[in-house]
Each structure stands twice: as structure tokens, then as C-alpha cells.
Scaffold this active site. Structure first.
Site, mmCIF file in Angstrom:
data_model
loop_
_atom_site.group_PDB
_atom_site.id
_atom_site.type_symbol
_atom_site.label_atom_id
_atom_site.label_comp_id
_atom_site.label_asym_id
_atom_site.label_seq_id
_atom_site.Cartn_x
_atom_site.Cartn_y
_atom_site.Cartn_z
ATOM 1 N N GLY A 77 -7.918 5.346 5.586
ATOM 2 C CA GLY A 77 -7.459 6.229 4.521
ATOM 3 C C GLY A 77 -7.673 7.684 4.903
ATOM 4 O O GLY A 77 -8.720 8.053 5.423
ATOM 5 N N GLU A 124 0.815 -1.210 0.000
ATOM 6 C CA GLU A 124 0.000 0.000 0.000
ATOM 7 C C GLU A 124 0.854 1.267 0.000
ATOM 8 O O GLU A 124 0.384 2.332 0.389
ATOM 9 C CB GLU A 124 -0.932 -0.010 1.216
ATOM 10 C CG GLU A 124 -1.897 -1.179 1.233
ATOM 11 C CD GLU A 124 -2.689 -1.259 2.515
ATOM 12 O OE1 GLU A 124 -3.575 -0.414 2.711
ATOM 13 O OE2 GLU A 124 -2.425 -2.175 3.313
ATOM 14 N N SER A 127 -6.515 -2.987 2.774
ATOM 15 C CA SER A 127 -6.977 -2.445 1.493
ATOM 16 C C SER A 127 -7.450 -3.515 0.521
ATOM 17 O O SER A 127 -7.350 -3.346 -0.699
ATOM 18 C CB SER A 127 -5.883 -1.599 0.829
ATOM 19 O OG SER A 127 -5.701 -0.392 1.523
ATOM 20 N N TYR A 158 -9.545 2.318 -4.880
ATOM 21 C CA TYR A 158 -8.609 3.381 -5.216
ATOM 22 C C TYR A 158 -8.665 3.872 -6.655
ATOM 23 O O TYR A 158 -8.150 4.938 -6.956
ATOM 24 C CB TYR A 158 -7.182 2.927 -4.885
ATOM 25 C CG TYR A 158 -7.015 2.636 -3.410
ATOM 26 C CD1 TYR A 158 -7.169 3.641 -2.467
ATOM 27 C CD2 TYR A 158 -6.754 1.352 -2.959
ATOM 28 C CE1 TYR A 158 -7.056 3.386 -1.110
ATOM 29 C CE2 TYR A 158 -6.630 1.082 -1.600
ATOM 30 C CZ TYR A 158 -6.777 2.104 -0.683
ATOM 31 O OH TYR A 158 -6.665 1.840 0.656
ATOM 32 N N ASN A 188 -10.074 -1.010 10.818
ATOM 33 C CA ASN A 188 -8.874 -0.404 10.250
ATOM 34 C C ASN A 188 -8.375 0.665 11.212
ATOM 35 O O ASN A 188 -9.068 1.663 11.438
ATOM 36 C CB ASN A 188 -9.209 0.197 8.880
ATOM 37 C CG ASN A 188 -8.001 0.642 8.101
ATOM 38 O OD1 ASN A 188 -6.982 1.027 8.684
ATOM 39 N ND2 ASN A 188 -8.098 0.608 6.794
ATOM 40 N N ARG A 241 -11.846 2.793 11.769
ATOM 41 C CA ARG A 241 -13.009 2.638 10.899
ATOM 42 C C ARG A 241 -13.385 1.160 10.851
ATOM 43 O O ARG A 241 -12.530 0.305 10.596
ATOM 44 C CB ARG A 241 -12.706 3.126 9.485
ATOM 45 C CG ARG A 241 -13.951 3.390 8.633
ATOM 46 C CD ARG A 241 -13.631 3.556 7.166
ATOM 47 N NE ARG A 241 -13.297 2.280 6.558
ATOM 48 C CZ ARG A 241 -12.148 2.022 5.933
ATOM 49 N NH1 ARG A 241 -11.213 2.954 5.827
ATOM 50 N NH2 ARG A 241 -11.924 0.835 5.410
ATOM 51 N N GLU A 261 -13.987 -6.181 9.817
ATOM 52 C CA GLU A 261 -12.690 -5.832 10.392
ATOM 53 C C GLU A 261 -12.670 -4.372 10.812
ATOM 54 O O GLU A 261 -13.576 -3.601 10.489
ATOM 55 C CB GLU A 261 -11.558 -6.098 9.395
ATOM 56 C CG GLU A 261 -11.664 -5.351 8.100
ATOM 57 C CD GLU A 261 -10.596 -5.786 7.096
ATOM 58 O OE1 GLU A 261 -9.780 -4.919 6.728
ATOM 59 O OE2 GLU A 261 -10.568 -6.964 6.689
ATOM 60 N N ASP A 292 -15.604 -1.914 9.198
ATOM 61 C CA ASP A 292 -16.293 -2.333 7.986
ATOM 62 C C ASP A 292 -17.252 -3.469 8.323
ATOM 63 O O ASP A 292 -16.882 -4.418 9.035
ATOM 64 C CB ASP A 292 -15.287 -2.801 6.933
ATOM 65 C CG ASP A 292 -14.363 -1.680 6.483
ATOM 66 O OD1 ASP A 292 -14.790 -0.512 6.516
ATOM 67 O OD2 ASP A 292 -13.214 -1.979 6.091
#
Length: 300
Positions: free
Chosen positions: A267, A13, A141, A206, A263, A245, A261, A247
Site C-alpha cells: 500500500g 482492490e 489485502s 482500510y 506483498n 513488505r 506472505e 507479513d
């Protein structure tokens, strides 16, 4: 205040991190900070040199392995440099999908059935009943993620191209992709991610036009409330600090919400999911970056 922004790194990443770091640096300058950008490589000695003179705070804009798995956090703790986001333990736990799911389950949070396997097992049989998701245990990601459905014949292809170490196979949860940002103990709004194709993979995250974000998500109020509660509970279960964050998948047919999961290094471009949610609630991008800097600390 002098802020060093770490960006780049050694993971898959790297390019994402460079973009994050550049936008964070610009935002912090707009917020009035004295910013120094540091592009991180595999050369640890060069990093230590670049951190002299000592900044007041390090903004960790690294992603992936060595950036959000507790490694760089341990280096900064050792140096006594306050840094943004979670510390060593929470970062390592969140990056290890097996360990994170064990913690979530112990906290009573809803997770999908899963196994950790050697990917060679895919050559012989389905590790669990399809459909299921194959993902690296320690990547972010959506790097290396594949979906295997009933009748698919690409298990051998996945195994042949695998270079991520152990794999997690996880029951595929149909439905809608939701995400919730958390700032300490406060959940932000709920976003639905609508990929241009059927799967929210690395390209969808992305590439231009790869997905669109609907916020607030058009879901029942009780589902939004539950998603926010799960996100905060997951943040606390891992011991996260600052921003994270979560998900989730929302299966409309059954009404299930499943936590996928967390994060710990969301981002951080101006149009990324967490900054979008913060902006929706009245916190612009420079203010969000400043909020993170103001809460920086050495952590465990």
C-alpha cells in the site's frame, strides 16, 4: 522526468488502488516530476493509447489481479517501458501463495503447514486440523480470508460464498501480527499491527479505526532482528526489486516467527505501512515515491 501513474484496475482492490494512485501522483508532483494519471480498466487498447506519448517511467499503483500478478508487468516489458516494483516472475510468484510458500520453504524460511484445495472440500470435512485460515490463492489485502476454529459450523457458508478459485488452507498461527518493509536489500523497522477486532481482515486494513500501527514494534530485539532478516531473505527468494513488505506472525508462547506472505505492491498511501516505516527512518512520502521512480526498470 515524465511519470505515468497506473491506478484503478480490474481487481477487488480497485478502490484501494485509486486512493494509492492519487496520493502517489500528488507526492511525485511535490518531488518535481511531470505526472500523468492513468485509470486502468479492462480495455487494454485504451491503456496503450493512454501511454502515448511514451512516459519515461511508469509508476505501478495497481493492486490485486492483473496489477501485481505479473500481467501488467509483462505488458510494460513488451512495450519497453521502465516501471516501479517487481517484474513478471517475482510478481507472479508472490501473488501465487502456494508457489511463494514453496520457494520460502526451499530457502529455509519458516512457513505454516498448508494445503491447496478445491473449496468444495470444506463441505465434507476439515481439510487440516483446526484452527486454520482459508484464503484465496491469488488475491491480496485479505480479500476472502476466513478463520475456522474447532467447533465452528460455517465451513458450508464459506464454500457457498466462495468465488476465488482454488483455496489455501493454512494452520492458524496465534500471536501478534508483524510486518517489515524492504527497500532492495535493506529492511526497514518492524511494525506491529493491532486490529480493532481480533482479525486483520480487509475491513481492519482500510476502514477508519480498523487497526492501529505500533512502530517500532514492542518485541524483543532478537525477534525484531530475525523478522528483518526473514523479510530480506523472502524478498531475495522471490527475486523482488524495489520495495516489498513481508507479513509475519509472532507466537510469544513458543517464540516462533512465521512468514505469511510477501506483498510486491505494498500500500502506498502516506499512512500505509511501508511509507510509515520509511518516514520513521527519515524518508518522507515524496522521497519514497521518488526513490521508486529512480529505480524503475524493465524486468523479468
Amino acid at each position: 522526468m515524465r511519470v505515468a501513474v497506473l491506478m484503478g484496475g480490474m481487481s477487488s482492490e480497485r478502490e484501494v488502488s485509486l486512493n494509492t494512485g492519487a496520493q502517489v501522483s500528488d507526492a511525485l508532483r511535490k518531488a518535481g516530476f511531470d505526472v500523468r494519471e492513468i485509470v486502468v480498466t479492462e480495455d487494454l487498447e485504451a491503456l496503450l493509447t493512454a501511454l502515448k506519448p511514451r512516459p519515461d517511467v511508469v509508476f505501478n499503483a495497481l493492486h490485486g489481479r492483473f496489477g501485481e500478478d505479473g500481467v501488467i508487468q509483462g505488458v510494460l516489458d513488451y512495450l519497453g517501458l521502465p516501471y516501479t516494483h517487481s517484474g513478471v516472475r517475482a510478481s507472479a510468484l508472490a501473488m501465487d501463495k502456494g508457489a511463494a510458500k514453496a520457494l520460502f520453504a526451499a530457502a529455509g524460511l519458516p512457513v505454516a503447514a498448508h494445503r491447496i484445495i478445491d473449496v468444495s472440500e470444506l463441505l465434507e470435512r476439515h481439510p487440516i486440523s483446526p484452527p486454520y485460515v482459508v484464503k484465496p490463492v491469488n488475491e491480496g489485502s485479505s480479500v476472502g480470508v476466513s478463520i475456522v476454529k474447532e467447533g465452528d459450523n460455517h465451513r458450508a457458508e464459506i464454500a457457498a460464498n466462495w468465488h476465488f478459485g482454488p483455496a489455501m488452507v493454512e494452520q492458524y498461527i496465534p500471536g501478534r501480527e508483524l510486518t517489515v518493509g524492504v527497500l532492495e536489500d535493506r529492511a526497514l523497522t518492524v511494525t506491529e499491527i493491532l486490529p480493532a477486532e481480533t482479525f486483520y481482515d480487509y475491513h481492519a486494513k482500510y476502514a477508519a479505526g480498523g487497526s492501529r500501527h505500533e512502530l517500532p514494534a514492542n518485541v524483543p530485539a532478537e525477534i525484531a532482528k530475525s523478522a528483518q532478516e526473514i523479510a530480506v531473505a523472502a524478498h531475495k527468494a522471490l527475486g523482488c526489486r524495489g520495495a516489498s513488505r513481508a507479513d509475519l506472525r509472532y507466537d510469544e508462547e513458543t517464540g516462533r516467527l512465521i512468514l505469511l506472505e510477501v506483498n510486491t505492491q505494498p500500500g502506498m498511501t502516506a499512512t500505509s505501512l511501508l511509507p510509515e516505516q520509511a518516514a520513521y527512518e527519515g524518508m518522507d512520502f515524496p522521497s519514497l515515491c521518488a526513490w521508486m521512480v529512480e529505480r524503475a526498470a524493465c524486468r523479468v
